[in-house]
Design an enzyme around this catalytic site. Structure first.
Site, short mmCIF file in Angstrom:
data_model
loop_
_atom_site.label_atom_id
_atom_site.label_comp_id
_atom_site.label_asym_id
_atom_site.label_seq_id
_atom_site.Cartn_x
_atom_site.Cartn_y
_atom_site.Cartn_z
N ARG A 71 0.92 -1.30 -0.03
CA ARG A 71 -0.10 0.03 0.04
C ARG A 71 0.78 1.17 0.06
O ARG A 71 0.52 2.15 -0.69
CB ARG A 71 -0.61 0.06 1.26
N LEU A 99 -6.55 4.37 1.90
CA LEU A 99 -5.29 5.11 1.75
C LEU A 99 -4.63 5.24 3.15
O LEU A 99 -5.14 5.30 4.25
CB LEU A 99 -5.86 6.30 1.49
N HIS A 115 -19.53 8.56 0.90
CA HIS A 115 -19.59 7.00 1.50
C HIS A 115 -21.28 6.65 1.48
O HIS A 115 -21.98 7.53 1.93
CB HIS A 115 -19.12 7.02 2.79
N1 NHR Z 1 -8.65 5.98 3.23
C1 NHR Z 1 -8.82 6.58 4.59
N2 NHR Z 1 -7.28 6.75 5.08
N3 NHR Z 1 -9.79 7.10 4.93
C2 NHR Z 1 -11.06 7.21 4.55
O1 NHR Z 1 -11.98 7.63 5.14
C3 NHR Z 1 -11.13 6.54 3.24
C4 NHR Z 1 -10.04 5.92 2.66
C5 NHR Z 1 -10.10 5.41 1.50
C6 NHR Z 1 -11.09 5.01 0.89
C7 NHR Z 1 -13.57 5.32 0.69
C8 NHR Z 1 -14.38 4.03 1.54
C9 NHR Z 1 -16.05 4.37 1.17
O2 NHR Z 1 -16.44 5.32 1.00
C10 NHR Z 1 -12.35 5.53 1.32
C11 NHR Z 1 -12.54 6.17 2.45
C12 NHR Z 1 -12.46 1.06 0.22
C13 NHR Z 1 -12.55 0.36 1.23
C14 NHR Z 1 -12.09 -1.09 1.46
O3 NHR Z 1 -12.28 -1.94 2.18
C15 NHR Z 1 -13.38 0.66 2.40
C16 NHR Z 1 -13.76 2.01 2.51
C17 NHR Z 1 -13.85 2.78 1.40
C18 NHR Z 1 -13.10 2.31 0.21
N4 NHR Z 1 -11.26 -1.36 0.10
C19 NHR Z 1 -10.35 -2.66 -0.09
C20 NHR Z 1 -8.96 -2.44 0.38
O4 NHR Z 1 -8.24 -3.35 0.72
C21 NHR Z 1 -10.49 -3.06 -1.35
C22 NHR Z 1 -11.73 -3.24 -2.02
C23 NHR Z 1 -11.96 -3.45 -3.30
O5 NHR Z 1 -10.80 -3.03 -4.11
O6 NHR Z 1 -12.80 -3.56 -3.90
O7 NHR Z 1 -8.42 -1.29 0.21
O8 NHR Z 1 -16.67 3.01 1.35
C1 GAR Z 2 -21.13 5.21 -5.15
O1 GAR Z 2 -22.33 4.76 -4.77
C2 GAR Z 2 -20.31 5.78 -3.82
O2 GAR Z 2 -20.80 6.13 -2.76
C3 GAR Z 2 -19.47 4.27 -3.58
O3 GAR Z 2 -19.32 3.50 -4.80
C4 GAR Z 2 -20.41 4.06 -5.62
C5 GAR Z 2 -19.36 4.68 -6.84
O4 GAR Z 2 -20.26 4.74 -8.02
N1 GAR Z 2 -18.39 4.56 -2.99
C6 GAR Z 2 -17.92 3.36 -2.26
O5 GAR Z 2 -18.49 2.48 -2.00
C7 GAR Z 2 -16.40 3.94 -1.80
N2 GAR Z 2 -16.11 2.54 -1.18
P1 GAR Z 2 -19.81 5.82 -9.45
O6 GAR Z 2 -18.47 5.18 -9.65
O7 GAR Z 2 -20.85 5.67 -10.37
O8 GAR Z 2 -19.62 7.27 -8.83
#
Ligand code: NHR
Ligand code: GAR
Length: 218
Positions: A71, A99, A115
């Site tokens: 990462r 991230l 989200h």
């Molecule tokens: N990073 C930080 N540090 N803080 C936040 O609040 C973040 C972030 C990165 C992404 C979006 C979040 C969402 O809105 C987001 C918020 C991915 C995962 C996840 O588990 C969880 C939450 C969100 C985005 N991702 C897996 C991973 O291992 C991979 C999943 C996949 O590739 O499909 O990174 O939901």
């Molecule tokens: C949206 O519903 C967004 O809120 C969600 O994925 C979709 C993206 O749609 N985000 C997450 O779940 C982040 N983990 P889009 O690509 O059409 O904007």
């Protein structure tokens, strides 16, 4: 963002379809958001959102996370590609990679996420199915400042939808997405106008501290 009378430089990070990206492109074009998208970056090469960006004449980059061993290494490259354009605002729009704190700390008060749940309920993935399994009557979406804590940064704006007994994860996601396309451009217009700030972990709108759930769009 202090350059109130100028156009904010925006970078958007995506992983998928990019319908939120499209709503932001449209809002920049109509000047509802006083900004312009400088670059769109995807971690997935085939994300349809990249096509939307190209259609709009926006520069694109792909940084495929599967090509990195850690990462930290992925985030370092992502950071480099973002800093090239010195953005005022960085937008996560369906970006699916967690991230590192080292990355997030570069963009305090400039990094937003949307989200698909009413945070602090259902952080993480699979939010719609979890809400349905719990027989929630209400679902929704939250725009929040991103901090190192996953989906834990302070909320700015939420929109609510009613969950009907006939809803499944797919129909609920579709209802929520309609609201997403309204609230993300709204919040970005505020940030571009210099009306939002992140101070000591709290979100402020026009110098006033927001409630923990942010504004409710209802
Ligand atoms: N990073 C930080 N540090 N803080 C936040 O609040 C973040 C972030 C990165 C992404 C979006 C979040 C969402 O809105 C987001 C918020 C991915 C995962 C996840 O588990 C969880 C939450 C969100 C985005 N991702 C897996 C991973 O291992 C991979 C999943 C996949 O590739 O499909 O990174 O939901
Ligand atoms: C949206 O519903 C967004 O809120 C969600 O994925 C979709 C993206 O749609 N985000 C997450 O779940 C982040 N983990 P889009 O690509 O059409 O904007």
């Amino acid at each position: 963002m202090h350059k109130i009378s100028q156009s904010a430089k925006i970078v958007v990070l995506i992983s998928g379809g990019g319908s939120n990206l499209q709503s932001i492109i449209d809002a920049c074009q109509s000047q509802f958001i006083k900004g312009h998208i400088q670059r769109v970056i995807s971690n997935r090469p085939h994300a349809f959102g990249l096509e939307r960006a190209r259609q709009a004449g926006i520069e694109t980059r792909c940084i495929d996370h599967t090509h990195f061993d850690s990462r930290q290494a992925f985030d370092a490259e992502l950071l480099r590609i973002i800093l090239e354009v010195r953005p005022d605002i960085v937008v996560l729009a369906g970006f699916m990679r967690i991230l590192t704190a080292e990355f997030v700390n570069n963009f305090e008060g400039k990094l937003l996420n949307i989200h698909p749940s009413l945070l602090p309920n259902y952080p993480g993935l699979n939010t719609h199915q979890r809400a349905i399994d719990d027989q929630q009557k209400e679902g929704g979406v939250t725009v929040h400042f991103v901090t190192a804590e996953l989906d834990g940064g302070p909320s700015i704006l939420q929109a609510r939808v009613t969950i009907e007994s006939t809803d499944d994860a797919k129909s609920l996601a579709a209802k929520v997405l309609v609201e997403e396309h309204k609230i993300y451009p709204q919040v970005l217009s505020w940030l571009a106008d210099g009306r939002l700030s992140l101070i000591d972990g709290d979100a402020y709108f026009d110098q006033r501290k927001l409630p923990t759930e942010g504004y409710r769009d209802d």
